[in-house]
Design an enzyme around this catalytic site. Sequence first.
Site, PDB file in Angstrom:
ATOM      1  N   ARG A  49      18.123  -1.188  74.747  1.00 20.65           N
ATOM      2  CA  ARG A  49      17.262  -2.084  75.351  1.00 20.65           C
ATOM      3  C   ARG A  49      15.737  -1.936  75.410  1.00 20.65           C
ATOM      4  NH1 ARG A  49      20.817  -4.521  78.848  1.00 20.65           N
ATOM      5  NH2 ARG A  49      22.521  -3.181  79.487  1.00 20.65           N
ATOM      6  N   GLU A  97      21.494  -3.529  67.629  1.00 19.41           N
ATOM      7  CA  GLU A  97      21.150  -4.714  68.662  1.00 19.41           C
ATOM      8  C   GLU A  97      20.065  -4.156  69.497  1.00 19.41           C
ATOM      9  OE1 GLU A  97      23.410  -6.606  72.490  1.00 19.41           O
ATOM     10  OE2 GLU A  97      24.525  -5.535  70.744  1.00 19.41           O
ATOM     11  N   HIS A 103      19.931  10.152  69.610  1.00 23.10           N
ATOM     12  CA  HIS A 103      18.882   9.509  68.665  1.00 23.10           C
ATOM     13  C   HIS A 103      19.882   8.755  67.594  1.00 23.10           C
ATOM     14  CE1 HIS A 103      20.086  13.487  66.849  1.00 23.10           C
ATOM     15  NE2 HIS A 103      20.312  12.686  65.451  1.00 23.10           N
ATOM     16  N   GLU A 108      16.136   9.900  63.847  1.00 21.21           N
ATOM     17  CA  GLU A 108      16.057  10.878  62.836  1.00 21.21           C
ATOM     18  C   GLU A 108      16.100  10.470  61.454  1.00 21.21           C
ATOM     19  OE1 GLU A 108      18.106  15.087  62.008  1.00 21.21           O
ATOM     20  OE2 GLU A 108      19.330  13.584  63.060  1.00 21.21           O
TER      21      GLU A 108
END
Length: 131
Positions: A10, A53, A72, A122
């Site tokens: 988000r 997304e 991550h 990363e």
Amino acid sequence: MAKPVHSMIRVCDEARSLDFYRRAFGLEVADYLKFSDFALIYLRHPSSPFELELTVNFDRKEPYALGDGYGHLAVVVEDLDAEHVRFEREKLAPGPLRDFKHDGKTLARFFFVSDPDGYKIEVIQRGGRFN
């Protein structure tokens, strides 16, 4: 057999996020679905069918609390040192280069960068298990 197709995060500022992911990783919009109160934006790199997304909730004003469960995303690059220099030049604020060792041998070389919402990514040197 299941095949991973996307990961969702988000984000608050659509334009800043799109700019970051385009400049940092070459991700481009593969699909954009706008609804009355939110949008789903699927980003993809030409080298992979996997998508990121971005969910944008239009009424969201405050940053999301990432909590202590998020780890991550990871991407691989051909030349880590060159990418680190490029990230600095683009003012993307990369973290320091790291040489991660196991039993005295380099397991991975990488750095981290944060997107505009604080998500960690990363960036790993291609090679070994990261091809």
